[in-house]
Design a protein around this motif. Structure first.
Motif, PDB file in Angstrom:
ATOM      1  N   PRO A   1       0.836  -1.206   0.000  1.00 13.88           N
ATOM      2  CA  PRO A   1       0.000   0.000   0.000  1.00 13.88           C
ATOM      3  C   PRO A   1       0.870   1.255   0.000  1.00 13.88           C
ATOM      4  O   PRO A   1       1.746   1.419   0.856  1.00 13.88           O
ATOM      5  N   GLY A   2       0.675   2.071  -1.000  1.00 14.75           N
ATOM      6  CA  GLY A   2       1.488   3.272  -1.165  1.00 14.75           C
ATOM      7  C   GLY A   2       2.491   3.178  -2.298  1.00 14.75           C
ATOM      8  O   GLY A   2       3.159   4.168  -2.612  1.00 14.75           O
ATOM      9  N   THR A   3       2.612   2.025  -2.939  1.00 13.62           N
ATOM     10  CA  THR A   3       3.608   1.856  -4.006  1.00 13.62           C
ATOM     11  C   THR A   3       3.352   2.821  -5.165  1.00 13.62           C
ATOM     12  O   THR A   3       4.292   3.413  -5.713  1.00 13.62           O
ATOM     13  N   THR A   4       2.103   2.976  -5.558  1.00 16.57           N
ATOM     14  CA  THR A   4       1.792   3.839  -6.701  1.00 16.57           C
ATOM     15  C   THR A   4       2.185   5.282  -6.422  1.00 16.57           C
ATOM     16  O   THR A   4       2.827   5.936  -7.256  1.00 16.57           O
ATOM     17  N   GLU A   5       1.826   5.783  -5.249  1.00 14.41           N
ATOM     18  CA  GLU A   5       2.054   7.196  -4.940  1.00 14.41           C
ATOM     19  C   GLU A   5       3.479   7.474  -4.471  1.00 14.41           C
ATOM     20  O   GLU A   5       4.075   8.488  -4.868  1.00 14.41           O
ATOM     21  N   LYS A   6       4.013   6.609  -3.612  1.00 15.80           N
ATOM     22  CA  LYS A   6       5.297   6.909  -2.981  1.00 15.80           C
ATOM     23  C   LYS A   6       6.499   6.348  -3.721  1.00 15.80           C
ATOM     24  O   LYS A   6       7.612   6.848  -3.561  1.00 15.80           O
ATOM     25  N   PHE A   7       6.281   5.315  -4.522  1.00 16.23           N
ATOM     26  CA  PHE A   7       7.395   4.682  -5.217  1.00 16.23           C
ATOM     27  C   PHE A   7       7.358   4.955  -6.714  1.00 16.23           C
ATOM     28  O   PHE A   7       8.339   5.418  -7.305  1.00 16.23           O
ATOM     29  N   LEU A   8       6.233   4.677  -7.339  1.00 17.92           N
ATOM     30  CA  LEU A   8       6.127   4.799  -8.790  1.00 17.92           C
ATOM     31  C   LEU A   8       6.022   6.254  -9.247  1.00 17.92           C
ATOM     32  O   LEU A   8       6.706   6.667 -10.195  1.00 17.92           O
ATOM     33  N   ARG A   9       5.180   7.022  -8.599  1.00 20.23           N
ATOM     34  CA  ARG A   9       4.964   8.418  -9.036  1.00 20.23           C
ATOM     35  C   ARG A   9       6.256   9.232  -9.087  1.00 20.23           C
ATOM     36  O   ARG A   9       6.515   9.899 -10.109  1.00 20.23           O
ATOM     37  N   PRO A  10       7.095   9.233  -8.041  1.00 14.20           N
ATOM     38  CA  PRO A  10       8.336  10.026  -8.124  1.00 14.20           C
ATOM     39  C   PRO A  10       9.241   9.608  -9.275  1.00 14.20           C
ATOM     40  O   PRO A  10       9.881  10.465  -9.906  1.00 14.20           O
ATOM     41  N   LEU A  11       9.307   8.321  -9.570  1.00 14.46           N
ATOM     42  CA  LEU A  11      10.156   7.855 -10.674  1.00 14.46           C
ATOM     43  C   LEU A  11       9.635   8.365 -12.017  1.00 14.46           C
ATOM     44  O   LEU A  11      10.417   8.803 -12.876  1.00 14.46           O
ATOM     45  N   LEU A  12       8.332   8.312 -12.198  1.00 13.12           N
ATOM     46  CA  LEU A  12       7.748   8.766 -13.460  1.00 13.12           C
ATOM     47  C   LEU A  12       7.898  10.273 -13.624  1.00 13.12           C
ATOM     48  O   LEU A  12       8.216  10.771 -14.718  1.00 13.12           O
ATOM     49  N   GLU A  13       7.671  11.016 -12.552  1.00 12.24           N
ATOM     50  CA  GLU A  13       7.739  12.481 -12.649  1.00 12.24           C
ATOM     51  C   GLU A  13       9.182  12.947 -12.842  1.00 12.24           C
ATOM     52  O   GLU A  13       9.443  13.864 -13.636  1.00 12.24           O
ATOM     53  N   ALA A  14      10.113  12.312 -12.128  1.00 15.93           N
ATOM     54  CA  ALA A  14      11.512  12.736 -12.244  1.00 15.93           C
ATOM     55  C   ALA A  14      12.066  12.469 -13.639  1.00 15.93           C
ATOM     56  O   ALA A  14      12.836  13.277 -14.184  1.00 15.93           O
ATOM     57  N   GLY A  15      11.684  11.356 -14.233  1.00 15.10           N
ATOM     58  CA  GLY A  15      12.223  10.997 -15.536  1.00 15.10           C
ATOM     59  C   GLY A  15      11.555  11.681 -16.711  1.00 15.10           C
ATOM     60  O   GLY A  15      12.134  11.782 -17.791  1.00 15.10           O
ATOM     61  N   SER A  16      10.317  12.147 -16.495  1.00 12.10           N
ATOM     62  CA  SER A  16       9.557  12.737 -17.602  1.00 12.10           C
ATOM     63  C   SER A  16       9.452  14.249 -17.540  1.00 12.10           C
ATOM     64  O   SER A  16       9.213  14.904 -18.565  1.00 12.10           O
ATOM     65  N   GLY A  17       9.585  14.811 -16.329  1.00 12.57           N
ATOM     66  CA  GLY A  17       9.334  16.239 -16.169  1.00 12.57           C
ATOM     67  C   GLY A  17       7.857  16.577 -16.161  1.00 12.57           C
ATOM     68  O   GLY A  17       7.486  17.750 -16.135  1.00 12.57           O
ATOM     69  N   LEU A  18       7.007  15.562 -16.164  1.00 20.41           N
ATOM     70  CA  LEU A  18       5.557  15.751 -16.136  1.00 20.41           C
ATOM     71  C   LEU A  18       5.032  15.522 -14.720  1.00 20.41           C
ATOM     72  O   LEU A  18       5.701  14.904 -13.885  1.00 20.41           O
ATOM     73  N   THR A  19       3.824  16.006 -14.460  1.00 20.76           N
ATOM     74  CA  THR A  19       3.209  15.866 -13.149  1.00 20.76           C
ATOM     75  C   THR A  19       2.021  14.921 -13.236  1.00 20.76           C
ATOM     76  O   THR A  19       1.109  15.134 -14.038  1.00 20.76           O
ATOM     77  N   ALA A  20       2.052  13.880 -12.402  1.00 17.29           N
ATOM     78  CA  ALA A  20       0.953  12.914 -12.378  1.00 17.29           C
ATOM     79  C   ALA A  20      -0.326  13.580 -11.897  1.00 17.29           C
ATOM     80  O   ALA A  20      -0.307  14.391 -10.966  1.00 17.29           O
ATOM     81  N   GLY A  21      -1.417  13.249 -12.525  1.00 19.69           N
ATOM     82  CA  GLY A  21      -2.702  13.828 -12.167  1.00 19.69           C
ATOM     83  C   GLY A  21      -3.001  15.118 -12.885  1.00 19.69           C
ATOM     84  O   GLY A  21      -4.147  15.558 -12.913  1.00 19.69           O
ATOM     85  N   ARG A  22      -1.973  15.732 -13.465  1.00 22.67           N
ATOM     86  CA  ARG A  22      -2.177  16.953 -14.241  1.00 22.67           C
ATOM     87  C   ARG A  22      -1.768  16.740 -15.700  1.00 22.67           C
ATOM     88  O   ARG A  22      -2.561  16.989 -16.619  1.00 22.67           O
ATOM     89  N   ASP A  23      -0.555  16.230 -15.908  1.00 23.80           N
ATOM     90  CA  ASP A  23      -0.060  16.039 -17.277  1.00 23.80           C
ATOM     91  C   ASP A  23      -0.313  14.630 -17.802  1.00 23.80           C
ATOM     92  O   ASP A  23      -0.399  14.417 -19.009  1.00 23.80           O
ATOM     93  N   PHE A  24      -0.379  13.663 -16.902  1.00 23.85           N
ATOM     94  CA  PHE A  24      -0.707  12.294 -17.314  1.00 23.85           C
ATOM     95  C   PHE A  24      -1.511  11.637 -16.199  1.00 23.85           C
ATOM     96  O   PHE A  24      -1.463  12.049 -15.043  1.00 23.85           O
ATOM     97  N   HIS A  25      -2.283  10.621 -16.572  1.00 22.49           N
ATOM     98  CA  HIS A  25      -3.109   9.897 -15.600  1.00 22.49           C
ATOM     99  C   HIS A  25      -2.290   8.770 -14.972  1.00 22.49           C
ATOM    100  O   HIS A  25      -1.532   8.083 -15.652  1.00 22.49           O
ATOM    101  N   LEU A  26      -2.499   8.564 -13.674  1.00 17.83           N
ATOM    102  CA  LEU A  26      -1.800   7.506 -12.950  1.00 17.83           C
ATOM    103  C   LEU A  26      -2.799   6.764 -12.078  1.00 17.83           C
ATOM    104  O   LEU A  26      -3.564   7.380 -11.324  1.00 17.83           O
TER     105      LEU A  26
END
Length: 415
Positions: free
Chosen positions: A119-144
């Motif tokens: 519990p928390g993997t999507t928000e605390k583990f996956l989200r930072p990796l996606l945002e750091a590598g893409s420069g995009l913001t989850a929930g605003r620039d892409f759906h997560l």
């Protein structure tokens, strides 16, 4: 050309999803960093060679080139997250997959996590990796979102289409984007409050299975000690139309989904909740079952004037589930290893496994099943594949231990 879907990870999670998406008419590509996996050999995985051929003929494409991930509308992460040596989930493959996707992630893409996590993997583990590598913001620039898998290999009743899919998005818009995607694949979509609720639902489902199997395994040992037929007990108990769901004991618990106590085993210090003590106890009980099987083997041999050392032992069915080729987590490995340590001469038979190794050493395969059972000092039924004539085996075998309660009453020694 752009694709509707990229399935990232072509193992026991990714291929069933690709199969369902392709059947629904979605243009689907499969990505795996291992070129050999991406080549889909079609052996020992969740799909049969015939199913793999049909999938490819229907237009499914595979690649080991991450550039293909930059041209998709939806990306689903299906990387393996096995238990490591320390008992924690190994999220390294998921991290690699997320970083690979992140560098090619485009705005408006829907990213969904199907891999098992805490519990928390999507928000605390996956989200930072996606945002750091893409420069995009989850929930605003892409759906997560998170939608844990519910695939049950070999289940002929509950397929992808008629199994409800739980979805929890980072935002309501993320949930709806994921729901729109899965709505094309399944008959029912269940919206969770968020990713943590979806992840915890998966945690509950997995732990529920392991805890109930542990109860039955403990009952198996207890009933044998007091001389009660557990299988008749189960037959009687499952007639109760409420408050009881039937599970079966066995030589251990296999499969890809492992029980998890996030307080003891989650990274970064665990979670603030109370320990899941029943989960730890279930693991302890289920982990003892291969040893108990060995105890029953040695006792039966001794009762018939034979020692485990030098005994010819035939293992029948070495996969973790009947009628499949999947060896993930199968207790047959530990049973075989312990019998070898005792000096037994092992052979095995499994119609789905042409070659089998235990700790890097091959186990000889019996070519003629009935001849092998007739010459073996002890035959141990670990998995009752549909092709086995259990009545015939019980007649042929000198001594038969049935760990699954699959043989006719009185035809064999049962667990």
């Amino acid at each position: 050309m752009p694709a509707d879907l990229a399935v990232i990870g072509l193992g026991h999670l990714g291929l069933p999803l690709a199969q369902a998406a392709t059947a629904a008419g979605l243009t689907t590509i499969g990505y795996d960093p291992d070129p050999q996996v991406a080549a889909l050999p079609g052996t020992g995985g969740p799909l049969s060679p015939t199913e793999v051929r049909r999938l490819l003929a229907a237009g499914f494409r595979t690649t080991a080139d991450p550039a293909a991930l930059g041209r998709v509308r939806t990306a689903v992460l299906c990387a393996p997250t096995p238990l490591g040596a320390d008992g924690t989930l190994d999220l390294s493959a998921l991290a690699d997959a997320a970083r690979t996707l992140a560098t090619r992630l485009r705005p408006h893409t829907t990213v969904i996590l199907e891999s098992a996590g805490y519990p928390g993997t999507t928000e605390k583990f996956l989200r930072p990796l996606l945002e750091a590598g893409s420069g995009l913001t989850a929930g605003r620039d892409f759906h997560l979102a998170c939608s844990p898998t519910r695939h049950d290999p070999g289940n002929r009743t509950h397929r992808y289409r008629n199994t409800p899919k739980v979805i929890g998005g980072l935002t309501p818009a993320c949930t709806e984007a994921a729901a729109a995607f899965y709505g094309r694949l399944t008959d029912k979509v269940v919206r969770a409050r968020g990713p943590r609720e979806a992840e915890t639902a998966n945690l509950l489902e997995t732990n529920y299975r392991h805890i109930n199997i542990a109860l039955m395994n403990e009952m198996a040992v207890y009933c044998h000690e007091i001389g009660v037929d557990l299988w008749d007990v189960i037959r009687c108990a499952e007639t109760k139309p409420f408050g009881f769901q039937s599970f079966r004991p066995g030589p251990g618990v296999g499969g890809h989904a492992a029980p998890i106590d996030p307080n003891h085993r989650a990274p970064h210090g665990g979670s603030p909740g109370a320990p899941l003590r029943m989960v730890e106890l279930a693991q302890e009980i289920n982990g003892r079952m291969p040893t108990y099987v060995i105890q029953r083997c040695t006792t039966l041999l001794n009762e018939h004037g034979k020692s485990a050392r030098g005994a010819r032992v035939l293992l029948l069915g070495v996969t973790y589930k009947p009628d499949l080729a999947d060896l993930a987590g199968t207790p047959a490995h530990e049973v075989a290893a312990r019998l070898r340590d005792l000096g037994a001469h092992l052979t095995y038979h499994d119609p789905h496994v042409p070659h089998w190794e235990v700790h890097g050493r091959p186990v000889p395969r019996a070519d003629s099943l009935y001849e092998a059972a007739a010459t073996a000092d002890l035959t141990v039924l670990l998995q009752p594949h549909r092709t086995y004539d259990l009545q015939g085996l019980a007649v042929k075998a000198q001594l038969l231990l049935d760990t699954r309660g699959a043989t006719p009453t009185g035809a064999a020694h049962r667990l």
